[in-house]
Design a protein around this motif. Structure first.
Motif, PDB file in Angstrom:
ATOM      1  N   UNK A 188       0.817  -1.206   0.000  1.00 41.69           N
ATOM      2  CA  UNK A 188       0.000   0.000   0.000  1.00 41.69           C
ATOM      3  C   UNK A 188       0.856   1.263   0.000  1.00 41.69           C
ATOM      4  N   UNK A 189       1.964   1.245   0.755  1.00 41.50           N
ATOM      5  CA  UNK A 189       2.806   2.439   0.874  1.00 41.50           C
ATOM      6  C   UNK A 189       4.200   2.029   1.321  1.00 41.50           C
ATOM      7  N   UNK A 190       5.205   2.306   0.515  1.00 42.57           N
ATOM      8  CA  UNK A 190       6.579   1.985   0.889  1.00 42.57           C
ATOM      9  C   UNK A 190       7.199   3.138   1.677  1.00 42.57           C
ATOM     10  N   UNK A 280      -4.423  -8.393   0.758  1.00 40.70           N
ATOM     11  CA  UNK A 280      -4.657  -6.985   1.093  1.00 40.70           C
ATOM     12  C   UNK A 280      -5.748  -6.373   0.219  1.00 40.70           C
ATOM     13  N   UNK A 281      -5.764  -6.763  -1.052  1.00 39.96           N
ATOM     14  CA  UNK A 281      -6.782  -6.231  -1.957  1.00 39.96           C
ATOM     15  C   UNK A 281      -8.179  -6.658  -1.507  1.00 39.96           C
ATOM     16  N   UNK A 282      -8.338  -7.932  -1.162  1.00 40.79           N
ATOM     17  CA  UNK A 282      -9.637  -8.431  -0.721  1.00 40.79           C
ATOM     18  C   UNK A 282     -10.015  -7.868   0.647  1.00 40.79           C
ATOM     19  N   UNK A 323      -5.389   5.971  -3.809  1.00 41.68           N
ATOM     20  CA  UNK A 323      -6.783   6.337  -4.008  1.00 41.68           C
ATOM     21  C   UNK A 323      -7.762   5.207  -4.190  1.00 41.68           C
ATOM     22  N   UNK A 324      -7.303   3.959  -4.098  1.00 40.70           N
ATOM     23  CA  UNK A 324      -8.199   2.830  -4.353  1.00 40.70           C
ATOM     24  C   UNK A 324      -8.351   1.925  -3.141  1.00 40.70           C
ATOM     25  N   UNK A 325      -7.265   1.699  -2.416  1.00 40.53           N
ATOM     26  CA  UNK A 325      -7.292   0.829  -1.246  1.00 40.53           C
ATOM     27  C   UNK A 325      -6.808   1.604  -0.034  1.00 40.53           C
TER      28      UNK A 325
END
Length: 412
Positions: A188-190, A280-282, A323-325
């Motif tokens: 998600x974020x490094x 993580x997506x689910x 902006x999506x997850x």
């Protein structure tokens, strides 16, 4: 990372690094000690040459996991530990000395808060600030300030610190910026993308992902100049300064403190990491659906989730996370009309347990459990009400999670 995508890179990282007999996974190495035919080679490893001597300082299995974590974070190297708390403890205790000053976000995990209390008892000056506001971080600066610490997504309130602002300011001030990235994960974020010097991950959570192994890691992004850091001991000021900080963390944290990750746990975590993006997506999609449902319910006072437009740092989270997850953690404050324990006991799908990042959705009453020891004053500072739930959303069918809340809320 390679030129391939996140999941492809992690799925194939073992075999591309070379595995005996054509295996697609690195093998499990349970040996406690590692022998050498040449005594000079043994001495050379003790003196800094890459290699293995005693499992307390690492094994080929933990090294393979560290390489995988480094790939995910885009850093220069990583060191693994028995738990995420061990990784944090090693970082703070090996890089800070009596009289040093640490600026920390006030929105942090309860155990981390306890750890900072121990640091204070040993003479490290700790200042807690609202790190969602960079001006408060800047205002806390002292001549003896050495380090700034934040979480990427705060546990349990989901506050989002000004991660980029902190990173830029720390570079300008030549301060070590330690980022606990457990709840966002490198998918998600490094940490390197927001200017962090060191990134800490509790591998027990989303990286391993199945609730079957404990572990932690510290990754050096390569952004900090360790040659200018006064607390690096003389024995570790050798070779490329890029490695000095992590070498000290490893030597003190593993060799001296013994906070060693087992090969068995490292192997489980490494395999779990292969499906990090999918899980993580689910889980993020489930969290968004559940947060949206609960926000509109009459028996819910408040829902804190970065994906909701009502979240105080929603726009910042959207910018940081694409902006999506928005992660898989929810803080849900029930109506005062509900008995929190009676409500929890009516749940049938959600698991009443403490942990984060499992494939299963987990829930617990925050003030009465993991933040009980903190006391009411600190809980109030963090916005933790007596009827606040922490929900770590898993990968179940979305409709089943919502239906479970429906029936539990209707049972009032």
């Amino acid at each position: 990372m390679s030129s391939n995508g996140f999941t492809t890179t992690i799925l194939h990282s073992d075999r591309r690094g070379g595995v005996e007999h054509g295996g697609v996974h690195k093998p499990l190495h349970p040996s406690s000690e590692y022998a050498y035919a040449d005594s000079r080679e043994l001495a050379a490893v003790f003196q800094g040459k890459p290699g293995f001597t005693y499992a307390r300082q690492g094994t080929p299995t933990t090294a393979a996991l560290e390489a995988k974590v480094t790939q995910m974070e885009g850093g220069v190297n990583s060191v693994s530990f028995a738990t995420g708390m061990a990784a944090l403890t090693a970082t703070f205790f090996t890089l800070l000395k009596k009289g040093d000053h640490l600026i920390s976000s006030q929105y942090i995990f309860g155990n981390t808060n306890s750890l900072l209390g121990t640091l204070s008892d040993l003479g490290v000056i700790v200042t807690l600030v609202d790190a969602t506001d960079i001006e408060q971080v800047k205002a806390a600066r002292r001549p003896e300030t050495r380090m700034v610490f934040t979480e990427s997504i705060a546990n349990p309130g989901t506050q989002i610190a000004d991660l980029r602002g902190v990173g830029q300011w720390c570079r300008e001030q030549n301060l070590v910026y330690v980022l606990d990235s457990t709840l966002s994960t490198p998918w998600l974020c490094r940490g390197i993308d927001v200017g962090a010097s060191l990134v800490v991950n509790s591998l027990s959570k989303y990286t391993g992902g199945h609730g079957n192994a404990l572990g932690g890691a510290v990754t050096d992004t390569g952004l900090f100049d360790w040659s200018a850091y006064p607390n690096i001991a003389e024995p570790y000021r050798k070779g490329n300064p890029t490695s000095w900080g992590l070498t000290q963390i490893k030597k003190k944290g593993l060799r001296d403190m013994g906070a060693t990750l087992s090969s068995d746990a490292a192997h489980r975590i490494a395999v779990g990491a292969e499906t990090l993006a999918l899980r993580m997506e689910k889980a993020s999609a489930n969290a968004m659906a559940l947060a949206s449902y609960l926000e509109g319910h009459a028996l819910v006072n408040r829902v804190q989730y970065p994906g909701l437009a009502s979240h105080a740092q929603h726009n910042r989270a959207a910018d940081l996370f694409g902006g999506k997850h928005f992660g898989a953690l929810l803080a849900v404050e029930l109506s005062d009309d509900l008995d929190v324990f009676e409500f929890l006991n009516r749940l049938r799908v959600l698991v009443l347990a403490t942990h984060l990042g499992d494939t299963r959705t987990l829930v617990l009453p925050v003030a009465h459990t993991i933040y009980y020891e903190m006391g009411p004053e600190r809980r109030a500072l963090m916005g933790i009400a007596d009827n606040l739930l922490r929900i770590s959303v898993g990968i179940e069918d979305t409709a089943d999670l919502i239906q479970d809340f429906e029936q539990a809320l209707a049972g009032k």
